[in-house]
Write an enzyme that holds these catalytic residues in place. Structure first.
Site, mmCIF file in Angstrom:
data_model
loop_
_atom_site.group_PDB
_atom_site.id
_atom_site.type_symbol
_atom_site.label_atom_id
_atom_site.label_comp_id
_atom_site.label_asym_id
_atom_site.label_seq_id
_atom_site.Cartn_x
_atom_site.Cartn_y
_atom_site.Cartn_z
ATOM 1 N N ASP A 31 0.950 -1.259 -0.074
ATOM 2 C CA ASP A 31 0.082 -0.130 0.039
ATOM 3 C C ASP A 31 0.909 1.324 0.118
ATOM 4 O O ASP A 31 1.936 1.329 0.723
ATOM 5 C CB ASP A 31 -0.837 0.041 1.283
ATOM 6 C CG ASP A 31 -2.205 0.873 1.029
ATOM 7 O OD1 ASP A 31 -3.383 0.416 0.841
ATOM 8 O OD2 ASP A 31 -1.685 2.278 1.217
ATOM 9 N N ASN A 87 -12.889 -3.378 2.533
ATOM 10 C CA ASN A 87 -13.690 -2.047 2.821
ATOM 11 C C ASN A 87 -14.606 -2.065 1.696
ATOM 12 O O ASN A 87 -14.533 -2.362 0.340
ATOM 13 C CB ASN A 87 -13.214 -0.817 2.829
ATOM 14 C CG ASN A 87 -12.086 -0.623 3.994
ATOM 15 O OD1 ASN A 87 -12.457 -0.997 5.053
ATOM 16 N ND2 ASN A 87 -10.983 -0.076 3.908
ATOM 17 N N SER A 95 -12.142 3.089 -1.216
ATOM 18 C CA SER A 95 -11.693 4.500 -1.989
ATOM 19 C C SER A 95 -11.500 3.960 -3.411
ATOM 20 O O SER A 95 -11.347 5.029 -4.335
ATOM 21 C CB SER A 95 -10.734 5.251 -1.216
ATOM 22 O OG SER A 95 -9.411 4.533 -1.167
ATOM 23 N N VAL A 96 -11.344 2.605 -3.574
ATOM 24 C CA VAL A 96 -10.915 2.099 -5.017
ATOM 25 C C VAL A 96 -11.899 1.201 -5.314
ATOM 26 O O VAL A 96 -12.052 0.152 -4.764
ATOM 27 C CB VAL A 96 -9.367 1.725 -5.116
ATOM 28 C CG1 VAL A 96 -9.149 1.278 -6.472
ATOM 29 C CG2 VAL A 96 -8.573 2.684 -4.686
ATOM 30 N N HIS A 100 -10.353 -5.465 -3.054
ATOM 31 C CA HIS A 100 -8.987 -5.651 -2.594
ATOM 32 C C HIS A 100 -9.229 -6.010 -1.094
ATOM 33 O O HIS A 100 -9.893 -5.452 -0.508
ATOM 34 C CB HIS A 100 -8.044 -4.458 -2.924
ATOM 35 C CG HIS A 100 -8.735 -3.242 -2.206
ATOM 36 N ND1 HIS A 100 -9.567 -2.295 -3.027
ATOM 37 C CD2 HIS A 100 -8.442 -2.291 -1.201
ATOM 38 C CE1 HIS A 100 -9.957 -1.390 -2.198
ATOM 39 N NE2 HIS A 100 -9.110 -1.542 -1.268
ATOM 40 N N HIS A 102 -7.045 -5.825 2.201
ATOM 41 C CA HIS A 102 -5.753 -5.209 2.917
ATOM 42 C C HIS A 102 -5.259 -6.218 3.784
ATOM 43 O O HIS A 102 -5.807 -7.174 4.669
ATOM 44 C CB HIS A 102 -6.300 -4.087 3.829
ATOM 45 C CG HIS A 102 -6.715 -3.018 3.108
ATOM 46 N ND1 HIS A 102 -6.059 -1.735 3.003
ATOM 47 C CD2 HIS A 102 -7.898 -2.548 2.597
ATOM 48 C CE1 HIS A 102 -6.832 -0.909 2.361
ATOM 49 N NE2 HIS A 102 -7.975 -1.383 1.938
HETATM 50 P P1 AMP Z 1 -9.951 1.162 0.244
HETATM 51 O O1 AMP Z 1 -10.007 2.825 0.996
HETATM 52 O O2 AMP Z 1 -10.230 -0.006 1.078
HETATM 53 O O3 AMP Z 1 -10.468 1.421 -1.155
HETATM 54 O O4 AMP Z 1 -8.117 1.090 0.024
HETATM 55 C C1 AMP Z 1 -7.590 1.692 -0.905
HETATM 56 C C2 AMP Z 1 -6.120 1.703 -0.752
HETATM 57 O O5 AMP Z 1 -5.112 1.799 -1.972
HETATM 58 C C3 AMP Z 1 -5.772 2.825 0.294
HETATM 59 O O6 AMP Z 1 -5.200 2.069 1.595
HETATM 60 C C4 AMP Z 1 -4.673 3.509 -0.531
HETATM 61 O O7 AMP Z 1 -3.583 4.182 0.277
HETATM 62 C C5 AMP Z 1 -4.220 2.445 -1.478
HETATM 63 N N1 AMP Z 1 -3.733 3.035 -2.696
HETATM 64 C C6 AMP Z 1 -4.336 3.858 -3.755
HETATM 65 N N2 AMP Z 1 -3.307 4.312 -4.631
HETATM 66 C C7 AMP Z 1 -2.530 3.346 -4.454
HETATM 67 C C8 AMP Z 1 -1.109 2.949 -5.370
HETATM 68 N N3 AMP Z 1 -0.893 3.762 -6.402
HETATM 69 N N4 AMP Z 1 -0.279 2.132 -4.804
HETATM 70 C C9 AMP Z 1 -0.514 1.374 -3.712
HETATM 71 N N5 AMP Z 1 -1.549 1.594 -2.949
HETATM 72 C C10 AMP Z 1 -2.568 2.627 -3.360
#
Ligand code: AMP
Length: 114
Positions: A31, A87, A95-96, A100, A102
């Site tokens: 991350d 999440n 947020s993505v 995924h 964690h």
């Molecule tokens: P979520 O909030 O569960 O959707 O997690 C998204 C995660 O992706 C967060 O912990 C971010 O820090 C991580 N993240 C976003 N962009 C990148 C990236 N380019 N490389 C690695 N991790 C990322």
């Protein structure tokens, strides 16, 4: 066609990441904003948006993510334990929109989570 997510761009090697594992079904990388000494993301190559959008067709890849989590944890020597988090949706701070898992480790976790 929907725009690629940032994780799809990592899968496709369009942007860099520190990759710890890759196989036919998934990729595991660090991350970018770690919340623990070890913070990995396990990402299916197939872009399932989130758990709530998964179907029975994705059963194998979703199970695979858990097996790989255990294997990567063993490879990294995380014998003291680790936490897996997924999440899903705004209340969970997703947020993505590319499913995924964690993997957090390397410090004492607390419960309940925030
Ligand atoms: P979520 O909030 O569960 O959707 O997690 C998204 C995660 O992706 C967060 O912990 C971010 O820090 C991580 N993240 C976003 N962009 C990148 C990236 N380019 N490389 C690695 N991790 C990322």
């Amino acid at each position: 066609m929907a725009a690629k997510t940032i994780f799809q761009r990592i899968v496709d090697r369009e942007i860099p990441a520190t990759i710890e594992h890759e196989d036919d079904l998934c990729i595991v990388f660090r991350d970018i904003e770690p919340q623990a000494p070890v913070h990995l993301l396990l990402v299916p190559k197939q872009p399932i948006p989130r758990v709530a959008a998964a179907t029975a067709k994705e059963t194998q890849v979703l199970g695979h993510l858990l097996v790989v989590a255990g294997e990567v944890a063993a490879k990294l020597g995380l014998g003291q334990g680790f936490r897996l988090v997924i999440n899903n949706g705004p209340h969970a701070c997703e947020s993505v929109p590319h499913l995924h898992v964690h993997l957090l480790a390397g410090r004492q976790m607390t419960w309940p989570p925030g």
